[in-house]
Design a protein around this motif. Structure first.
Motif, PDB file in Angstrom:
ATOM      1  N   ASP A 170      61.591 -26.047  39.252  1.00 58.65           N
ATOM      2  CA  ASP A 170      60.728 -24.886  39.483  1.00 58.65           C
ATOM      3  C   ASP A 170      61.525 -23.752  40.114  1.00 58.65           C
ATOM      4  O   ASP A 170      61.367 -22.587  39.747  1.00 58.65           O
ATOM      5  CB  ASP A 170      59.569 -25.265  40.417  1.00 58.65           C
ATOM      6  CG  ASP A 170      58.561 -26.150  39.698  1.00 58.65           C
ATOM      7  OD1 ASP A 170      58.599 -26.159  38.450  1.00 58.65           O
ATOM      8  OD2 ASP A 170      57.766 -26.809  40.378  1.00 58.65           O
ATOM      9  N   PHE A 171      62.385 -24.117  41.055  1.00 60.26           N
ATOM     10  CA  PHE A 171      63.161 -23.078  41.724  1.00 60.26           C
ATOM     11  C   PHE A 171      64.089 -22.375  40.743  1.00 60.26           C
ATOM     12  O   PHE A 171      64.277 -21.158  40.813  1.00 60.26           O
ATOM     13  CB  PHE A 171      63.963 -23.682  42.880  1.00 60.26           C
ATOM     14  CG  PHE A 171      64.726 -22.655  43.645  1.00 60.26           C
ATOM     15  CD1 PHE A 171      64.054 -21.684  44.372  1.00 60.26           C
ATOM     16  CD2 PHE A 171      66.109 -22.618  43.622  1.00 60.26           C
ATOM     17  CE1 PHE A 171      64.747 -20.705  45.058  1.00 60.26           C
ATOM     18  CE2 PHE A 171      66.807 -21.643  44.309  1.00 60.26           C
ATOM     19  CZ  PHE A 171      66.121 -20.689  45.034  1.00 60.26           C
ATOM     20  N   THR A 194      58.715 -18.875  46.069  1.00 63.63           N
ATOM     21  CA  THR A 194      59.556 -19.903  46.682  1.00 63.63           C
ATOM     22  C   THR A 194      58.850 -20.525  47.890  1.00 63.63           C
ATOM     23  O   THR A 194      58.980 -21.724  48.142  1.00 63.63           O
ATOM     24  CB  THR A 194      60.908 -19.300  47.105  1.00 63.63           C
ATOM     25  OG1 THR A 194      61.387 -18.473  46.063  1.00 63.63           O
ATOM     26  CG2 THR A 194      61.927 -20.384  47.372  1.00 63.63           C
ATOM     27  N   ILE A 202      65.944 -27.783  48.881  1.00 55.52           N
ATOM     28  CA  ILE A 202      64.830 -27.663  47.941  1.00 55.52           C
ATOM     29  C   ILE A 202      65.179 -28.408  46.663  1.00 55.52           C
ATOM     30  O   ILE A 202      64.657 -28.122  45.595  1.00 55.52           O
ATOM     31  CB  ILE A 202      64.470 -26.201  47.619  1.00 55.52           C
ATOM     32  CG1 ILE A 202      65.738 -25.408  47.317  1.00 55.52           C
ATOM     33  CG2 ILE A 202      63.655 -25.561  48.707  1.00 55.52           C
ATOM     34  CD1 ILE A 202      65.462 -24.165  46.542  1.00 55.52           C
ATOM     35  N   GLN A 217      55.642 -20.938  48.167  1.00 53.66           N
ATOM     36  CA  GLN A 217      54.690 -21.900  47.592  1.00 53.66           C
ATOM     37  C   GLN A 217      55.377 -23.233  47.321  1.00 53.66           C
ATOM     38  O   GLN A 217      54.848 -24.297  47.619  1.00 53.66           O
ATOM     39  CB  GLN A 217      54.116 -21.357  46.279  1.00 53.66           C
ATOM     40  CG  GLN A 217      53.057 -20.288  46.477  1.00 53.66           C
ATOM     41  CD  GLN A 217      52.589 -19.722  45.139  1.00 53.66           C
ATOM     42  OE1 GLN A 217      52.762 -20.330  44.103  1.00 53.66           O
ATOM     43  NE2 GLN A 217      52.001 -18.543  45.184  1.00 53.66           N
ATOM     44  N   LEU A 218      56.593 -23.147  46.748  1.00 52.29           N
ATOM     45  CA  LEU A 218      57.355 -24.368  46.459  1.00 52.29           C
ATOM     46  C   LEU A 218      57.676 -25.120  47.738  1.00 52.29           C
ATOM     47  O   LEU A 218      57.471 -26.328  47.842  1.00 52.29           O
ATOM     48  CB  LEU A 218      58.686 -24.006  45.789  1.00 52.29           C
ATOM     49  CG  LEU A 218      58.733 -23.760  44.303  1.00 52.29           C
ATOM     50  CD1 LEU A 218      60.180 -23.659  43.880  1.00 52.29           C
ATOM     51  CD2 LEU A 218      58.052 -24.893  43.572  1.00 52.29           C
ATOM     52  N   PHE A 233      52.677 -25.083  41.917  1.00 49.53           N
ATOM     53  CA  PHE A 233      53.314 -23.845  41.505  1.00 49.53           C
ATOM     54  C   PHE A 233      53.065 -23.618  40.024  1.00 49.53           C
ATOM     55  O   PHE A 233      53.175 -24.539  39.215  1.00 49.53           O
ATOM     56  CB  PHE A 233      54.816 -23.962  41.768  1.00 49.53           C
ATOM     57  CG  PHE A 233      55.644 -23.073  40.908  1.00 49.53           C
ATOM     58  CD1 PHE A 233      55.803 -21.745  41.241  1.00 49.53           C
ATOM     59  CD2 PHE A 233      56.247 -23.559  39.755  1.00 49.53           C
ATOM     60  CE1 PHE A 233      56.566 -20.918  40.444  1.00 49.53           C
ATOM     61  CE2 PHE A 233      57.004 -22.721  38.958  1.00 49.53           C
ATOM     62  CZ  PHE A 233      57.164 -21.409  39.307  1.00 49.53           C
ATOM     63  N   GLN A 254      62.432 -29.731  44.317  1.00 45.07           N
ATOM     64  CA  GLN A 254      61.732 -28.856  43.359  1.00 45.07           C
ATOM     65  C   GLN A 254      62.710 -27.993  42.581  1.00 45.07           C
ATOM     66  O   GLN A 254      62.417 -26.850  42.258  1.00 45.07           O
ATOM     67  CB  GLN A 254      60.736 -27.951  44.084  1.00 45.07           C
ATOM     68  CG  GLN A 254      59.614 -28.686  44.751  1.00 45.07           C
ATOM     69  CD  GLN A 254      59.804 -28.673  46.247  1.00 45.07           C
ATOM     70  OE1 GLN A 254      60.926 -28.702  46.745  1.00 45.07           O
ATOM     71  NE2 GLN A 254      58.708 -28.622  46.990  1.00 45.07           N
TER      72      GLN A 254
END
Lengths: 234, 225, 229
Positions: C137-138, C189, C131, C191-192, C198, C134
């Motif tokens: 965001d995470f 998560t 991931i 959604q990500l 997000f 992203q």
């Protein structure tokens, strides 16, 4: 007869009166559930469990409220009576949560053909059941010297978390929403259904508070007995 | 200076103190005597504010919440930290000059152990560190719970010196103890607790001063016989 | 005010130093992070042999690892502070109970963050999912979930410290209570991972922020009742 004994006698009288009222209410509710209402068209007689199921669920939320009120009152005043009340509410709450789960399962088996389904409201009550259990476990196995304060703190945290748990579960993707959206949407159009539902719920709430009272009274007496025996040993 | 009025306390089902009252004035060193379980430690815990009374209140200089200095059965330190680290932490918490930690180490004869972890110390030295911590700070009421239990004679001399110094500065000192032999010389007053209430008080007696103390001590010895 | 801040910093630094010195919670957490990651990855790969299926399960897997790991390893959180009743000493020195609570919760936050990171990296490698695209965001989601979790876990750990069951009691009490937090973590998560837009303004994001504020606030308010008899 002195003043204390007079008060005791009056209290006993009130308790018997409350018992009689609760028993009559429950009997009246039972009459409505089993005789007063007709069979539901699709589900047949098994639908009658609905009245206990939903009534117990509402009574269960009353227990959560009592735990919250008792815990807050204990933290504010440090009076043992509030601790005893919240202990009683937690235990009675566990019993009612169990009733909700079991009656739900008995209902679900013939209707959905499964004992437990991964479904928001079932999940909420499973969580609620676990929360009540954790309150009882902390009381039983926690730090014995600080039990009342610790249980009050957990009571506040748990009671505040319960609605969040319920809300969050409803936010989950509704892939498995099997539960009938009964009240306020489409179900219970017949007046007799509504009346039976109302009276059963009211009776169960009264029954729940009566049980909390009885359990609290037992808790209070057992504290007095322990204190008296500790005194006697000194 | 210290006023305890009508204080009661109970563990969940065991009553420990019942309507206990006492008041201690400036520059007094008061010994608190009593059999095991008579409520001495609980009373000190309540005065220190570590326990909440079920009824009654504790006032210091007329105020409800005021900080006291307290040395109890427990060390109230990090067992994993060295002696110096522990004292430095409390010096910082009390807002004292960093030098105070070193002074305190020397006063209590701990300079040689400053880099040892508290858990690695002997019982007697642990007690010294705990007392060194208790005497930091500026509270005018000092509470000590059986301070001499693990101390040798040298340690007790240091303790008596510290108490006398505080008394000459006007502090009040309340010491729960069974060690009459070593602590009676510095006492200006003696109180006996029995079953959570004051049984005898050398100041309340008609005879004041050392004769009063003598009488109360006699009463206490009578109890233990 | 300045004194209170100074006291808070002293307490926080001492608790941090203690954690660095004994390294118990850290060692247990890091080992558990890897062990649970291996077990979960094994289970997931056995059931879903195709990469798409594994990718779908990844968000749930990382938060399952985190929740279990943290609930088990924080049981000894207050072990050294209660060994000689240090907390009483801090209260006597005039440190506010809320300061003690926030110090401990922050130390736990740092330790949990390291464990979480280890778990995510281990699971990512074992399942072949990343991931990294992203990551910002995470990180935001992770910080909020871990923060709320540390606050609640610190409060409950303080309740269970004196218990005869200790380490066993913490997961039993904590796990039902952290479910909303768990759902927030998994949903956001997911959604990500699905590449959806997000934002913290959605229902889950708002709930996550609310939970973080609620648990820190509740802890700071109630901690006094836990430590003062």
């Amino acid at each position: 007869m002195n003043q204390i004994e007079k008060t005791k006698t009056r209290l006993m009288g009130l308790e018997y009166a409350a018992l009689a009222v609760v028993a009559l209410l429950m009997a009246y509710a039972l009459w409505w559930v089993f005789i007063g209402v007709p069979n539901e068209r699709v589900m047949g007689p098994v639908q009658r469990i609905f009245y206990f199921h939903v009534g117990s669920a509402i009574a269960c939320y009353c227990s959560v409220a009592t735990v919250l009120a008792g815990s807050l009152a204990f933290l504010a005043t440090r009076k043992r009576i509030f601790d005893v009340a919240s202990e009683a509410a937690a235990e009675v709450g566990l019993v009612f949560a169990t009733v909700v789960m079991l009656s739900g399962m008995i209902w679900a088996r013939p209707i959905w053909n499964t004992w437990f389904h991964w479904e928001p409201r079932l999940l909420s009550f499973l969580c609620l059941w676990l929360v009540f259990l954790s309150l009882i476990l902390l009381r039983r196995f926690g730090d014995q010297e600080r039990t009342p304060a610790h249980c009050a703190v957990l009571g506040v945290v748990a009671a505040i978390t319960v609605p969040i748990v319920v809300y969050s579960i409803q936010l989950l993707p509704q892939f498995a929403q099997l539960h009938p959206q009964v009240v306020g949407r489409r179900g219970l159009r017949e007046d007799s259904f509504r009346w039976a539902f109302g009276i059963t719920t009211f009776a169960l709430i009264c029954f729940q508070f009566f049980l909390v009272y009885v359990r609290a009274r037992i808790g209070w007496v057992s504290i007095r007995v322990k204190m008296a025996s500790n005194d006697a040993m000194v | 200076m210290l006023d305890v009025s009508n204080i009661s306390y109970q563990y969940p089902t065991v009553p420990v103190l019942s309507s206990c009252s006492l008041s201690i004035g400036r520059a007094e060193t008061c010994l608190l005597l009593g059999a095991n379980g008579s409520g001495k430690s609980t009373l000190l815990g309540l005065v220190a504010g570590l326990k909440r009374p079920s009824t009654g209140c504790v006032k210091i200089d007329g105020k409800l919440s005021s900080h006291v200095r307290f040395g109890g059965h427990e060390l109230m330190l990090y067992g994993q930290f060295t002696v110096e680290e522990n004292l430095s932490l409390f010096v910082a918490l009390y807002g004292l000059a960093p030098q105070s930690a070193v002074e305190s180490l020397e006063l209590w004869g701990l300079a040689a152990y400053r880099h040892r972890r508290v858990n690695d110390l002997s019982k007697g030295n642990r007690a010294r560190v705990s007392l060194a911590r208790a005497f930091l700070g500026s509270g005018s009421v000092i509470l000590l719970d059986e301070p001499t239990a693990a101390l040798d004679d040298a340690g007790t001399r240091i303790l008596c010196g510290a108490v006398e110094r505080e008394r000459s500065n006007g502090s009040a000192c309340l010491i729960a103890t069974h060690d009459l032999a070593r602590l009676l010389p510095i006492a200006t007053r003696v109180i006996v607790l029995k079953d959570g209430a004051v049984l005898a008080d050398s100041r309340a007696d008609e005879v004041e001063g050392s004769a009063g103390i003598q009488r109360v001590v006699e009463q206490y010895r009578e109890l233990n016989r | 005010m300045r004194r209170a801040v100074g006291q808070f910093l002293s307490v926080f630094l001492s608790m941090g130093a203690l954690e660095l010195r004994v390294r118990e919670t850290l060692a247990v957490m890091l080992s558990l992070a890897i062990i649970i990651a291996v077990v979960v990855a094994f289970g997931v790969t056995t059931v879903f042999l195709d990469p798409a299926g594994r990718e779908k399960l990844f968000p749930a897997a990382i938060w399952i690892c985190f929740i279990l790991n943290a609930a088990v390893s924080l049981g000894r959180s207050f072990e050294y502070e209660t060994e000689h009743r240090l907390l009483d000493g801090l209260l006597l020195a005039g440190v506010a109970p809320a300061s003690i609570f926030i110090s401990k919760a922050l130390v736990n936050f740092v330790v949990l963050s390291v464990a979480h990171l280890t778990g995510v990296v281990a699971l990512g490698m074992l399942l072949g999912v990343s991931i990294a695209a992203q990551s910002t965001d995470f990180i935001i989601i992770s910080v909020l979930v871990v923060l709320a979790y540390s606050a609640l876990a610190t409060l409950v750990a303080a309740l269970t410290t004196g218990s005869r069951l200790r380490n066993a009691l913490l997961p039993i009490i904590l796990l039902p209570l952290v479910l909303p937090l768990f759902f927030c973590g998994v949903e956001l998560t997911t959604q990500l991972a699905l590449g959806e837009s997000f934002s913290l303004g959605g229902a889950w994001g708002q709930m996550l922020i609310g939970l973080a504020v609620l648990y820190v606030g509740l802890g700071a308010l109630l901690f006094e009742s836990v430590v003062r008899e």
